[in-house]
Design an enzyme around this catalytic site. Sequence first.
Site, short mmCIF file in Angstrom:
data_model
loop_
_atom_site.label_atom_id
_atom_site.label_comp_id
_atom_site.label_asym_id
_atom_site.label_seq_id
_atom_site.Cartn_x
_atom_site.Cartn_y
_atom_site.Cartn_z
N GLU A 121 15.94 63.53 32.68
CA GLU A 121 15.43 62.78 33.84
C GLU A 121 15.68 63.50 35.16
O GLU A 121 14.86 63.40 36.08
CB GLU A 121 16.04 61.37 33.86
CG GLU A 121 15.56 60.51 32.69
CD GLU A 121 16.14 59.10 32.70
OE1 GLU A 121 17.01 58.81 33.55
OE2 GLU A 121 15.70 58.29 31.86
N ASN A 167 15.27 45.15 39.72
CA ASN A 167 16.73 45.24 39.65
C ASN A 167 17.31 46.40 40.48
O ASN A 167 18.39 46.90 40.19
CB ASN A 167 17.18 45.29 38.19
CG ASN A 167 16.54 46.44 37.43
OD1 ASN A 167 15.88 47.30 38.02
ND2 ASN A 167 16.74 46.47 36.12
N TYR A 181 8.48 56.34 32.38
CA TYR A 181 8.82 55.18 31.56
C TYR A 181 8.04 55.16 30.24
O TYR A 181 7.81 54.10 29.67
CB TYR A 181 8.58 53.88 32.35
CG TYR A 181 9.72 53.53 33.30
CD1 TYR A 181 11.02 53.34 32.81
CD2 TYR A 181 9.51 53.35 34.65
CE1 TYR A 181 12.06 52.99 33.66
CE2 TYR A 181 10.55 53.01 35.51
CZ TYR A 181 11.82 52.83 35.01
OH TYR A 181 12.86 52.47 35.85
N LYS A 213 15.06 51.91 43.58
CA LYS A 213 13.71 51.41 43.31
C LYS A 213 13.10 50.80 44.58
O LYS A 213 13.79 50.60 45.57
CB LYS A 213 13.79 50.39 42.16
CG LYS A 213 14.23 51.02 40.81
CD LYS A 213 14.25 49.97 39.70
CE LYS A 213 14.57 50.61 38.35
NZ LYS A 213 14.53 49.58 37.25
N HIS A 272 17.78 52.45 39.08
CA HIS A 272 17.72 53.01 37.74
C HIS A 272 18.89 53.97 37.57
O HIS A 272 19.25 54.68 38.50
CB HIS A 272 16.41 53.81 37.54
CG HIS A 272 16.44 54.69 36.31
ND1 HIS A 272 16.07 54.23 35.07
CD2 HIS A 272 16.84 55.99 36.15
CE1 HIS A 272 16.23 55.22 34.18
NE2 HIS A 272 16.69 56.29 34.81
#
Length: 151
Positions: free
Chosen positions: A126, A112, A49, A9, A115
């Site tokens: 995905e 965080n 998302y 990320k 992913h």
Amino acid sequence: MERTLLIIKPDGVQKHLIGEILSRVEGAGLTIKSMRMLQLDRRTAGRFYAVHRGKPFYQSLIEYMTSGPVVVTALEGLSGVNRLRSLIGATDPSQAEEGTIRRLYGDSIERNTVHGSDSAENGLVETAFFFGTAELDITTENAQDESYVNR
Ligand code: IDP
Ligand code: MG
């Protein structure tokens, strides 16, 4: 064998953790099938998302995920989904197990660092979201050779 999607990320890229994270992933026996750095736009982040649309953190999540470049990586391995999730740790870095990527590097439940797909089915969906069949079929003898995974 399972496919799973890793995203480094924006905070992970900003913190210069691309090499560190990929090193852990390869060290855990996962094979990198395909990889790309890109800047997500709001539309693409929103589609990715979509399952979180309507949740209180959704808008902020889209802001964060579009705030800088990400590295999307299609991985393959035995029990690949769980293997990656174990490496990553729980969503909230403060709740994640010691030594996991999120525990070590995550700033908050939102920022965080990485992913990872949450099921074998989503791993397929995905990886196909970001990569075409030809990209996912890249294979070399060496990449598949377990003897290279030994650290
Ligand atoms: P996961 O990434 O561990 O699978 P999900 O529940 O699927 O967690 O949430 C997707 C992403 O949305 C998380 O990785 C995190 O960036 C963000 N997120 C999840 N829950 C919260 C929250 O309660 N507050 C803020 N951001 C959240
Ligand atoms: Mg999830």
